[in-house]
Write a protein that holds these residues in place. Sequence first.
Motif, short mmCIF file in Angstrom:
data_model
loop_
_atom_site.label_atom_id
_atom_site.label_comp_id
_atom_site.label_asym_id
_atom_site.label_seq_id
_atom_site.Cartn_x
_atom_site.Cartn_y
_atom_site.Cartn_z
N GLY A 1 17.25 5.17 2.79
CA GLY A 1 17.61 6.20 1.83
C GLY A 1 18.05 5.63 0.50
O GLY A 1 17.61 4.54 0.08
N ASN A 2 18.96 6.33 -0.16
CA ASN A 2 19.39 5.98 -1.51
C ASN A 2 20.46 4.90 -1.46
O ASN A 2 21.65 5.16 -1.66
CB ASN A 2 19.92 7.24 -2.20
N VAL A 3 20.04 3.66 -1.17
CA VAL A 3 20.98 2.55 -1.03
C VAL A 3 20.46 1.30 -1.75
O VAL A 3 19.26 1.14 -1.96
CB VAL A 3 21.22 2.19 0.46
N ASP A 4 21.40 0.45 -2.10
CA ASP A 4 21.07 -0.88 -2.61
C ASP A 4 21.14 -1.84 -1.43
O ASP A 4 22.17 -1.94 -0.76
CB ASP A 4 22.07 -1.31 -3.68
N PRO A 5 20.04 -2.54 -1.09
CA PRO A 5 20.03 -3.34 0.14
C PRO A 5 21.08 -4.45 0.17
O PRO A 5 21.70 -4.68 1.21
CB PRO A 5 18.60 -3.90 0.19
N ASN A 6 21.27 -5.15 -0.94
CA ASN A 6 22.23 -6.25 -0.94
C ASN A 6 23.67 -5.75 -0.78
O ASN A 6 24.45 -6.29 0.01
CB ASN A 6 22.09 -7.06 -2.24
N LYS A 7 24.01 -4.71 -1.52
CA LYS A 7 25.36 -4.17 -1.42
C LYS A 7 25.61 -3.57 -0.03
O LYS A 7 26.67 -3.74 0.56
CB LYS A 7 25.57 -3.10 -2.49
N THR A 8 24.58 -2.88 0.51
CA THR A 8 24.73 -2.26 1.83
C THR A 8 24.91 -3.32 2.91
O THR A 8 25.75 -3.16 3.81
CB THR A 8 23.50 -1.38 2.15
N LEU A 9 24.16 -4.41 2.82
CA LEU A 9 24.31 -5.48 3.80
C LEU A 9 25.71 -6.10 3.70
O LEU A 9 26.33 -6.43 4.72
CB LEU A 9 23.24 -6.55 3.60
N GLN B 1 0.82 -1.21 0.00
CA GLN B 1 0.00 0.00 0.00
C GLN B 1 0.85 1.27 0.00
O GLN B 1 0.38 2.35 -0.37
CB GLN B 1 -0.95 0.01 1.21
N PHE B 2 2.12 1.14 0.42
CA PHE B 2 3.02 2.30 0.45
C PHE B 2 4.12 2.21 -0.60
O PHE B 2 4.92 3.15 -0.74
CB PHE B 2 3.65 2.43 1.84
N GLY B 3 4.21 1.09 -1.30
CA GLY B 3 5.27 0.91 -2.29
C GLY B 3 6.64 0.83 -1.65
O GLY B 3 7.63 1.30 -2.22
N GLU B 4 6.72 0.24 -0.46
CA GLU B 4 7.97 0.16 0.29
C GLU B 4 8.33 -1.29 0.58
O GLU B 4 7.45 -2.14 0.77
CB GLU B 4 7.86 0.92 1.62
N SER B 5 9.64 -1.56 0.68
CA SER B 5 10.13 -2.88 1.04
C SER B 5 11.23 -2.73 2.08
O SER B 5 12.18 -1.96 1.89
CB SER B 5 10.67 -3.64 -0.18
N ARG C 1 4.96 11.33 7.82
CA ARG C 1 6.23 10.87 8.40
C ARG C 1 6.95 9.91 7.47
O ARG C 1 8.18 9.79 7.50
CB ARG C 1 5.99 10.21 9.75
N MET C 2 6.20 9.20 6.63
CA MET C 2 6.80 8.23 5.73
C MET C 2 7.65 8.89 4.65
O MET C 2 8.41 8.21 3.96
CB MET C 2 5.72 7.36 5.10
N ASP C 3 7.50 10.21 4.48
CA ASP C 3 8.32 10.93 3.52
C ASP C 3 9.62 11.44 4.15
O ASP C 3 10.42 12.07 3.47
CB ASP C 3 7.54 12.11 2.94
N SER C 4 9.79 11.17 5.44
CA SER C 4 10.99 11.61 6.15
C SER C 4 11.82 10.39 6.52
O SER C 4 11.39 9.55 7.31
CB SER C 4 10.61 12.38 7.42
N ILE C 5 13.03 10.30 5.96
CA ILE C 5 13.86 9.14 6.26
C ILE C 5 14.27 9.15 7.73
O ILE C 5 14.46 8.10 8.34
CB ILE C 5 15.08 9.06 5.33
N GLU C 6 14.41 10.35 8.32
CA GLU C 6 14.75 10.43 9.74
C GLU C 6 13.62 9.89 10.60
O GLU C 6 13.85 9.15 11.57
CB GLU C 6 15.06 11.88 10.12
N SER C 7 12.38 10.24 10.27
CA SER C 7 11.22 9.76 11.05
C SER C 7 11.07 8.26 10.95
O SER C 7 10.73 7.59 11.92
CB SER C 7 9.94 10.45 10.57
N ILE C 8 11.32 7.73 9.77
CA ILE C 8 11.20 6.27 9.58
C ILE C 8 12.20 5.55 10.48
O ILE C 8 11.85 4.61 11.19
CB ILE C 8 11.44 5.90 8.10
N GLN D 1 13.63 5.09 -3.26
CA GLN D 1 13.90 5.60 -4.60
C GLN D 1 13.54 7.08 -4.68
O GLN D 1 12.56 7.53 -4.11
CB GLN D 1 13.09 4.81 -5.63
N GLY D 2 14.35 7.82 -5.39
CA GLY D 2 14.10 9.23 -5.57
C GLY D 2 14.71 10.10 -4.49
O GLY D 2 14.64 11.33 -4.56
N PHE D 3 15.28 9.51 -3.46
CA PHE D 3 15.94 10.25 -2.39
C PHE D 3 17.44 10.30 -2.65
O PHE D 3 18.05 9.30 -3.02
CB PHE D 3 15.68 9.61 -1.03
#
Length: 434
Positions: free
Chosen positions: A206-214, A8-12, A373-380, A30-32
């Motif tokens: 934020g602007n990261v690739d999850p696999n590479k970041t892990l 519903q939020f397009g988030e993973s 709040r979902m548009d704020s990476i700090e709040s998330i 995406q987009g951040f």
Amino acid sequence: MHKQTYKQFGESLYTETLDNGLTVNILPKQGFRKTYAIFTTSFGSIDRTFIPQGKQTHVTQPGGIAHFLEHKMFDKKGYDAFDLFGKYGADSNAFTSFTRTSYLFSATQNIKENLDILLNFVQEPYFTKQSVEKEKGIIGQEIQMYDDDPDWKLYMGILNNLYPKHPVHIDIAGTVSSIAKITADDLYLAHKTFYHPANMDLFIVGNVDPNKTLEWVIQNQNEKAFPKFELPKVQLPPEDPNGKDIIKRQVAKMAVNRPKSIIGLKGLDQVPDGRAGLAYKLKVNLLLYLLFGDSSQEYLNLYDSGVVDDTFSYEFDLARSFHYVSFSSDTDHPDQFNEQIEKILANAQQILPKLKAQFELAKKEMMGRLLSRMDSIESIANGYEGQLFDQATIFDQEMIYEKLTLADLEQVAASLFKPESLSTFEIMPMEVKS
């Protein structure tokens, strides 16, 4: 790596628990352009009495130890972590609460390098007698500044009334006398006990690739050796389940122009664990908004009668081992303020059934705030409470709000709003000598 999709939020959200016990959450946005990371240990100001790793008996450390440790973590042999973050284009900070200590950075570049800095400086303590003594003067000035702040004194005054035995009534920064007792050995002991990866979590959004970041995080952690670890055993004084230890009223005098009053309500009801605990928190927040929000009839009556002004506020805090509600305001009529707030709480179950339309509007308002709040990476990231709510994020709150009913709020009001759990603290102007 586990993937939780919120369609519903397009988030993973990607989650992994490493071999050393560290919980890693990664939310690509995406987009951040900016990335925000927060590294948190379940160690706060109330965790003063505990059994050290490998020991059998409790020790009690000075008040303010968690906050002092947070300050000293940035100071390394030959460099300052703040300066190193700046070199790689990141803003960094840290904060301590009653139950947690968090270290963070935000950046648009050099994310791997900044992640390494974050993990390394938090996991590699360095303290000397000289640097600890120097920090006492810095934090001592901070404490004295807050001691002169009437609003802070009001807040700490009501906590002392509600929790005279529990360490939550002690200022997070401690006192000048308590931090004077802190040694480098105390800091090393606290770090060894609470800063193990198994007692910590890392949230990256934020602007990261999850696999590479892990992979970056795993690589960093695999280069370090961590000892065998048992979750810390913190000892807290017993609380009277009926609120008999609550101090009912205290009055202080300070150099203020108008009286200040705060009413505290200590939670005596049992808060459920995990996601049910998060649901309880959202119910109380919605309940308070419905009764005391700036569009509620109760608040308007208080405001129109001159009992409160724009300084009025309310707060609900729920954490490990305690929860409470507070209502405060500058007021020329502190007695009326106390009486009216107590009356609203006592009559809540008669007021709520008449607010069906307002309830639906209030629920939509709270959900709207959640969406913003979902548009704020700090709040998330900052809204993540780890084990307290069974790894829930702000994306899990929407479904809880959807299911809430007015009957849920009536039930919470019946269990939370008890006259024996109330206390007041007032600050009155000092008498001017002629």
